[in-house]
Design a protein around this motif. Structure first.
Motif, short mmCIF file in Angstrom:
data_model
loop_
_atom_site.label_atom_id
_atom_site.label_comp_id
_atom_site.label_asym_id
_atom_site.label_seq_id
_atom_site.Cartn_x
_atom_site.Cartn_y
_atom_site.Cartn_z
N PHE A 37 34.19 41.65 19.57
CA PHE A 37 34.07 41.53 21.02
C PHE A 37 32.61 41.71 21.42
CE2 PHE A 37 38.62 43.35 21.58
CZ PHE A 37 39.15 42.10 21.26
N GLU A 38 32.16 40.91 22.38
CA GLU A 38 30.78 40.98 22.83
C GLU A 38 30.65 41.25 24.33
OE1 GLU A 38 29.17 37.22 21.69
OE2 GLU A 38 28.88 37.80 19.60
N HIS A 39 31.75 41.15 25.06
CA HIS A 39 31.70 41.33 26.51
C HIS A 39 31.97 42.79 26.88
CE1 HIS A 39 32.19 37.02 26.13
NE2 HIS A 39 31.96 36.87 27.41
N PHE A 40 31.15 43.31 27.78
CA PHE A 40 31.40 44.64 28.29
C PHE A 40 32.25 44.62 29.55
CE2 PHE A 40 27.71 45.16 25.60
CZ PHE A 40 27.99 46.33 24.93
N ARG A 41 32.30 43.48 30.20
CA ARG A 41 33.10 43.31 31.42
C ARG A 41 33.55 41.86 31.47
NH1 ARG A 41 28.69 44.92 31.98
NH2 ARG A 41 27.95 42.97 32.88
N ASN A 42 34.46 41.60 32.40
CA ASN A 42 34.83 40.22 32.72
C ASN A 42 34.63 40.00 34.22
OD1 ASN A 42 35.73 39.12 30.13
ND2 ASN A 42 37.38 40.62 30.26
N ASP A 43 33.41 40.27 34.68
CA ASP A 43 33.10 40.16 36.10
C ASP A 43 33.33 38.77 36.63
OD1 ASP A 43 32.37 42.81 36.23
OD2 ASP A 43 30.21 42.42 36.15
N ASP A 44 33.78 38.68 37.88
CA ASP A 44 33.73 37.42 38.61
C ASP A 44 32.50 37.45 39.50
OD1 ASP A 44 34.40 39.17 40.65
OD2 ASP A 44 36.41 38.34 40.97
N ALA A 45 32.32 36.41 40.31
CA ALA A 45 31.11 36.31 41.13
C ALA A 45 31.01 37.48 42.10
CB ALA A 45 31.10 34.98 41.88
N ALA A 46 32.12 37.87 42.72
CA ALA A 46 32.09 38.95 43.70
C ALA A 46 31.71 40.28 43.04
CB ALA A 46 33.44 39.05 44.39
N SER A 47 32.27 40.55 41.87
CA SER A 47 31.95 41.80 41.17
C SER A 47 30.49 41.83 40.76
CB SER A 47 32.84 41.96 39.94
OG SER A 47 34.20 41.99 40.29
N ALA A 48 29.99 40.71 40.26
CA ALA A 48 28.59 40.65 39.86
C ALA A 48 27.67 40.78 41.07
CB ALA A 48 28.31 39.34 39.13
N ALA A 49 28.03 40.14 42.17
CA ALA A 49 27.21 40.21 43.38
C ALA A 49 27.11 41.64 43.89
CB ALA A 49 27.79 39.29 44.46
N ALA A 50 28.20 42.40 43.82
CA ALA A 50 28.17 43.79 44.26
C ALA A 50 27.18 44.60 43.43
CB ALA A 50 29.56 44.39 44.19
N LEU A 51 27.12 44.33 42.13
CA LEU A 51 26.18 45.04 41.27
C LEU A 51 24.74 44.63 41.55
CD1 LEU A 51 28.20 44.92 37.91
CD2 LEU A 51 27.92 46.86 39.45
N VAL A 52 24.52 43.33 41.75
CA VAL A 52 23.16 42.86 42.07
C VAL A 52 22.68 43.50 43.36
CG1 VAL A 52 21.79 40.84 42.71
CG2 VAL A 52 23.43 40.68 40.83
N GLU A 53 23.53 43.52 44.36
CA GLU A 53 23.12 44.06 45.66
C GLU A 53 22.89 45.57 45.59
OE1 GLU A 53 26.32 42.62 48.04
OE2 GLU A 53 25.73 40.53 47.65
N ALA A 54 23.62 46.26 44.70
CA ALA A 54 23.39 47.69 44.52
C ALA A 54 22.07 47.96 43.83
CB ALA A 54 24.54 48.30 43.72
N ALA A 55 21.62 47.01 43.00
CA ALA A 55 20.41 47.22 42.21
C ALA A 55 19.15 46.74 42.92
CB ALA A 55 20.54 46.48 40.88
N ALA A 56 19.25 45.70 43.72
CA ALA A 56 18.06 45.08 44.31
C ALA A 56 18.37 44.60 45.71
CB ALA A 56 17.57 43.93 43.43
N THR A 57 18.14 45.44 46.69
CA THR A 57 18.49 45.10 48.07
C THR A 57 17.56 44.04 48.66
OG1 THR A 57 17.11 46.94 48.86
CG2 THR A 57 19.46 47.39 48.50
#
Length: 623
Positions: free
Chosen positions: A571-591
């Motif tokens: 296995f190589e994936h740590f998550r199975n993010d969709d666009a919304a999940s990824a966007a929430a992480l991006v916005e938390a990291a770089a406003t």
């Protein structure tokens, strides 16, 4: 493949934690149980297992065993074992194909066991084990853990060591029936149960060695059982498919609806196989004891393996075979029926890499299920290897649409090239300095290599796979390549070279016009840290493009399924993010990054999503 049939709820024990405390006066009619045994055979089950209450106190017990044997079915019991202390009864049942026994035992001494069951049952229960062990049965012992016995698990281990062919499970008490009514008296903290069970398992394994009984655990969150995740045990590990209660007209899939994964479990690497917490426990105690982990890789796909042809000739004008036979026995996430012309085939997903809720969402929510038409252990060219499935038009307007597993048909639309076209167009238009993080698989090198060759872009590819980088260098000689992990983004030492390792020189103060994370997002252990570091290296006006995939299911032949499961690929994936999940992480990291475009996954799309961000120039409007 087992079917669990409740024959009634009366019992000769009086367990304080009894699930069926409020309905102990109800027993099923003989004709009802007979009908359900025949129905189980018609559904293709290979074994019926009777439960209660206590099924062995029913005078019809041997009648039901004889009926199931006449239908070609094996026979099983979920029992307190007291009646099985009579050797003649055990002999008769074994002659009638008794093959499986799941026996309740809650203490290693008469004092503890009888306290738990509130009956003088100890001698009879151990007498049953004497009669059952060594008879070639699939023999299981279940110990329900409450406040009354949580400190006494080691003596139980000692008492079962003579039964070398048994599997012993320690189960968290369920807040249902007596477990709910006496909640404050019986319910121990789940973290304490996990610690005591882990200690008992280790003790049992040391005592039993390679020849003694095996030890398992059930209904405990896997994050509280580190190193023992593979010892988890439940109805599905016992190959139960369906069950039916008294008064229910038909079978239903076994499920975990009495449990939940609270929000703290989102993104946990063990979300798929983990049972979570009992809902009743969570309502009282919350999720503060859980310790989710996001540091382990997990699967991003699963197999639906062919089981049977439902019909060889069913025209669309004929009644739907699911609707006409009965909707309820079929699992909405795990069963898959595919029509192709006049034929309807049934497939089944037995995976434990995904929870039941995740499977339903993948299949019926985002609609990410495909037929694998390749002969490969794993498809590597989705557009060539996979055909998307969609809900059959015959399902439109069906009154049970939302409760049914559904009928599916191959789609005529090739979705992968279509959905990838905007990404490829974006890459073909890039200019300036570009960093490509996790570039190893190089899915878009066909678009990037000409830009590199023409000097339209100055390209830096970063990946920890040295062999993959060498192949990129061969195909795009002008590419600058760095063998490193994403940690290099934080390293401001100068002098990164093409043959640097992850511990070598960093990127200094370099900045970039464009950043790419192309089908590598879910491979990143800590995306917030990566985006935070990457955003600092993105110039004003620069863009960040993220492309990745959600999890998906593959309908495969038996041979394909075996090849896939036998693959040594990790296995190589740590998550199975969709666009919304990824966007929430991006916005938390770089406003300061502004979203420009988003490509969502849905029933009519491939499993690929996209996010495009721009870092504004100073003074730009927020939009």
């Amino acid at each position: 493949m087992k079917a669990l049939i409740k024959v009634g709820y009366s019992c000769n024990d009086h367990c304080s934690f009894c699930h069926t405390l409020e309905v102990r006066h109800i027993d099923g009619e003989v004709a009802e149980i007979d009908r359900k045994i025949r129905r189980a055979a018609a559904l293709g089950h290979s074994m019926i297992v009777l439960s209660g209450g206590e099924p062995t106190i029913r005078p019809e017990l041997t009648h039901w065993a004889r009926l199931s044997a006449s239908l070609g079915l094996d026979f099983g019991l979920v029992t307190n074992g007291r009646m099985l202390s009579y050797g003649a009864l055990v002999d008769e049942l074994i002659d009638l194909r008794l093959r499986y026994v799941y026996l309740s035992l809650h203490g290693g001494s008469a004092k503890i066991h009888n306290l738990m069951v509130r009956s003088d049952a100890f001698e009879q229960t151990y007498g049953a084990l004497d009669n059952l062990s060594g008879r070639g049965l699939d023999l299981h012992i279940n110990c329900v853990v409450t406040t009354r016995n949580v400190e006494h698990l080691r003596p139980l281990v000692d008492s079962v060591l003579p039964y070398a062919d048994a599997t012993v499970k320690f189960s968290m008490v369920e807040p249902k029936g007596g477990g709910s009514r006496l909640f404050d008296h019986l319910m121990p903290p789940v973290a304490k149960v996990a610690a005591k069970v882990a200690e008992a398992i280790e003790y049992g394994q040391a005592k039993a060695g390679q020849t003694g009984p095996r030890f398992r655990h059930g209904a405990l969150p896997l994050c509280l059982m580190p190193g023992k995740e593979g010892l988890f045990d439940d109805l599905k590990t016992h190959a139960y498919r369906t069950m039916v209660e008294i008064g229910e007209a038909d079978f239903f899939p076994v499920d975990d609806d009495n449990k939940l994964h609270p929000p703290v479990c989102d993104g946990c690497s063990m979300r798929g196989p983990c049972p979570g917490l009992y809902r009743g426990y969570h309502e009282v105690f919350g999720a503060g004891e859980l310790r989710p982990t996001r540091a382990r890789p997990r699967s991003n796909s699963f197999n639906y393996v062919y089981e049977a042809m439902v019909t060889e000739a069913a025209s669309p004008q004929q009644p739907c075979p699911i609707l006409s036979d009965g909707v309820s026995p079929w699992d909405r996430g795990r069963d898959l029926l595919i029509e192709h012309g006049a034929r309807i085939a049934r497939y089944r997903a037995e995976t434990r890499d995904f929870s039941d809720a995740e499977l339903v969402e993948i299949k019926l929510g985002t609609g990410q299920i495909y037929v694998d038409i390749s002969r490969k252990p794993a498809p590597d060219d989705f557009a060539r290897d996979l055909v998307k499935l969609r809900r059959s038009p015959r399902c439109d307007g069906c009154p049970v649409y939302e409760n049914c597993t559904g009928l599916f048909t191959p789609s005529e639309v090739e979705v992968f090239h279509r959905d990838d076209a905007p990404v490829r167009a974006h890459l073909r238009a890039l200019t300036g300095e570009v960093i490509d993080l996790g570039c190893g698989e190089a899915p878009y090198l066909g678009e990037l290599a000409p830009r590199i060759a023409s000097a339209a872009i100055s390209y830096l590819g970063v990946d920890p796979d040295r062999a993959a980088l060498a192949e990129i260098g061969r195909r795009a000689p002008g590419a600058e390549l760095l063998c490193a992990t994403a940690a290099v983004l934080e390293d401001r030492r100068e002098g990164a070279e093409a043959d640097d390792s992850a511990s070598g020189a960093g990127l200094g103060e370099r900045t970039f016009d464009h950043a790419l994370i192309l089908r590598a997002w879910n491979h990143i252990p800590d995306p917030v840290a990566v985006i935070r570091a990457l955003a600092r290296r993105l110039r004003p006006g620069g863009t960040l493009l993220i492309v990745d995939n959600v999890a998906f299911g593959l309908a495969r032949t038996v041979a394909q399924g075996r090849r896939g499961e036998a693959s040594s690929a990790a296995f190589e994936h740590f998550r199975n993010d969709d666009a919304a999940s990824a966007a929430a992480l991006v916005e938390a990291a770089a406003t300061d990054l502004v979203e420009q475009a988003r490509g969502e996954v849905g029933r009519a799309t491939s499993n690929q999503w996209t996010l495009l961000y721009r870092r504004p120039h100073t003074g730009d409007a927020a939009a």
